[in-house]
Design a protein around this motif. Structure first.
Motif, PDB file in Angstrom:
ATOM      1  N   UNK A 217       0.980  -1.127  -0.068  1.00 36.91           N
ATOM      2  CA  UNK A 217      -0.072  -0.055  -0.090  1.00 36.91           C
ATOM      3  C   UNK A 217       0.975   1.165   0.013  1.00 36.91           C
ATOM      4  N   UNK A 218       2.000   1.198   0.678  1.00 42.26           N
ATOM      5  CA  UNK A 218       2.888   2.461   0.869  1.00 42.26           C
ATOM      6  C   UNK A 218       3.829   2.585  -0.652  1.00 42.26           C
ATOM      7  N   UNK A 219       3.529   1.763  -1.469  1.00 43.41           N
ATOM      8  CA  UNK A 219       4.277   1.739  -2.740  1.00 43.41           C
ATOM      9  C   UNK A 219       3.455   1.737  -4.055  1.00 43.41           C
ATOM     10  N   UNK A 220       2.307   1.956  -3.661  1.00 37.36           N
ATOM     11  CA  UNK A 220       1.348   2.093  -4.906  1.00 37.36           C
ATOM     12  C   UNK A 220       1.754   2.968  -6.132  1.00 37.36           C
ATOM     13  N   UNK A 221       2.204   4.085  -5.754  1.00 38.20           N
ATOM     14  CA  UNK A 221       2.851   5.170  -6.679  1.00 38.20           C
ATOM     15  C   UNK A 221       3.824   4.650  -7.451  1.00 38.20           C
ATOM     16  N   UNK A 222       4.748   3.787  -6.914  1.00 41.62           N
ATOM     17  CA  UNK A 222       5.671   3.165  -7.833  1.00 41.62           C
ATOM     18  C   UNK A 222       5.173   2.110  -8.435  1.00 41.62           C
ATOM     19  N   UNK A 223       4.411   1.386  -7.992  1.00 43.13           N
ATOM     20  CA  UNK A 223       3.542   0.268  -8.961  1.00 43.13           C
ATOM     21  C   UNK A 223       3.151   0.867 -10.017  1.00 43.13           C
ATOM     22  N   UNK A 224       2.266   2.112  -9.877  1.00 41.82           N
ATOM     23  CA  UNK A 224       1.520   2.536 -11.092  1.00 41.82           C
ATOM     24  C   UNK A 224       2.278   3.210 -12.154  1.00 41.82           C
ATOM     25  N   UNK A 225       3.517   3.864 -11.650  1.00 36.80           N
ATOM     26  CA  UNK A 225       4.500   4.361 -12.587  1.00 36.80           C
ATOM     27  C   UNK A 225       5.166   3.140 -13.379  1.00 36.80           C
ATOM     28  N   UNK A 226       5.527   2.248 -12.670  1.00 37.23           N
ATOM     29  CA  UNK A 226       5.966   0.969 -13.439  1.00 37.23           C
ATOM     30  C   UNK A 226       5.305   0.393 -14.189  1.00 37.23           C
ATOM     31  N   UNK A 227       3.703   0.226 -13.923  1.00 38.19           N
ATOM     32  CA  UNK A 227       2.749  -0.296 -14.925  1.00 38.19           C
ATOM     33  C   UNK A 227       2.346   0.689 -16.095  1.00 38.19           C
ATOM     34  N   UNK A 228       2.591   1.888 -16.018  1.00 40.25           N
ATOM     35  CA  UNK A 228       2.377   2.851 -16.899  1.00 40.25           C
ATOM     36  C   UNK A 228       3.548   2.656 -17.990  1.00 40.25           C
ATOM     37  N   UNK A 229       4.773   2.585 -17.537  1.00 41.74           N
ATOM     38  CA  UNK A 229       6.034   2.512 -18.005  1.00 41.74           C
ATOM     39  C   UNK A 229       5.947   1.255 -19.003  1.00 41.74           C
ATOM     40  N   UNK A 230       5.486   0.013 -18.488  1.00 37.95           N
ATOM     41  CA  UNK A 230       5.414  -1.368 -19.027  1.00 37.95           C
ATOM     42  C   UNK A 230       4.233  -0.983 -20.405  1.00 37.95           C
ATOM     43  N   UNK A 231       3.233  -0.356 -19.975  1.00 35.71           N
ATOM     44  CA  UNK A 231       2.242  -0.220 -21.009  1.00 35.71           C
ATOM     45  C   UNK A 231       2.769   0.754 -22.243  1.00 35.71           C
ATOM     46  N   UNK A 232       3.458   1.763 -21.853  1.00 35.86           N
ATOM     47  CA  UNK A 232       3.676   2.547 -22.788  1.00 35.86           C
ATOM     48  C   UNK A 232       4.885   1.964 -23.766  1.00 35.86           C
ATOM     49  N   UNK A 233       5.760   1.318 -23.276  1.00 34.92           N
ATOM     50  CA  UNK A 233       6.880   0.612 -24.220  1.00 34.92           C
ATOM     51  C   UNK A 233       6.190  -0.362 -24.690  1.00 34.92           C
ATOM     52  N   UNK A 234       5.338  -1.137 -24.099  1.00 31.83           N
ATOM     53  CA  UNK A 234       4.608  -2.173 -24.785  1.00 31.83           C
ATOM     54  C   UNK A 234       3.876  -1.983 -26.239  1.00 31.83           C
ATOM     55  N   UNK A 235       3.241  -0.725 -26.232  1.00 34.90           N
ATOM     56  CA  UNK A 235       2.592  -0.258 -27.146  1.00 34.90           C
ATOM     57  C   UNK A 235       3.701   0.193 -28.254  1.00 34.90           C
ATOM     58  N   UNK A 236       4.744   0.750 -27.832  1.00 30.30           N
ATOM     59  CA  UNK A 236       6.041   1.333 -28.619  1.00 30.30           C
ATOM     60  C   UNK A 236       6.341   0.200 -29.439  1.00 30.30           C
ATOM     61  N   UNK A 237       6.608  -1.050 -28.709  1.00 28.67           N
ATOM     62  CA  UNK A 237       7.226  -2.193 -29.312  1.00 28.67           C
ATOM     63  C   UNK A 237       6.040  -2.632 -30.357  1.00 28.67           C
ATOM     64  N   UNK A 238       4.938  -2.869 -29.932  1.00 28.27           N
ATOM     65  CA  UNK A 238       3.725  -3.381 -30.896  1.00 28.27           C
ATOM     66  C   UNK A 238       3.682  -2.538 -32.144  1.00 28.27           C
ATOM     67  N   UNK A 239       3.493  -1.246 -31.945  1.00 26.98           N
ATOM     68  CA  UNK A 239       3.470  -0.489 -33.350  1.00 26.98           C
ATOM     69  C   UNK A 239       4.833  -0.414 -33.835  1.00 26.98           C
ATOM     70  N   UNK A 240       5.976  -0.478 -33.625  1.00 24.78           N
ATOM     71  CA  UNK A 240       7.117  -0.678 -34.294  1.00 24.78           C
ATOM     72  C   UNK A 240       7.080  -1.869 -35.095  1.00 24.78           C
TER      73      UNK A 240
END
Length: 87
Positions: free
Chosen positions: A34-57
């Motif tokens: 619970x104390x690290x949710x911001x870090x998890x959210x940031x990590x998940x957002x990062x993974x989604x972004x680069x996953x989309x970049x990968x897929x698009x490329x």
């Protein structure tokens, strides 16, 4: 902690820094998720972004599918600029 990030690991995982920060938060806070949710959210957002970049490329036939480490900051900045223009 002052870990040196392995360049191969960073090349293969564009979210390595975000991942490390989430682990550090867990260690520092007795694994209280619970104390690290911001870090998890940031990590998940990062993974989604680069996953989309990968897929698009890949769909466009651009190689490598995951951009080189040196190109990533520009790609993120271009994306942020695009998003701001859409608002």
């Amino acid at each position: 902690m002052g870990k040196l990030i392995n360049k191969d690991a960073e090349r293969l995982n564009p979210c390595l820094k975000e991942q490390e920060k989430s682990y550090e938060c867990l260690n520092k806070n007795g694994f209280d998720h619970a104390k690290c949710e911001v870090y998890f959210d940031n990590y998940n957002t990062c993974k989604k972004f680069w996953g989309k970049v990968y897929k698009d490329r890949k769909a466009q036939g651009v190689t490598p599918y995951l951009p080189d480490v040196g190109e990533r900051e520009k790609i993120k900045n271009d994306y942020m600029k695009y998003i701001k223009e859409q608002l």
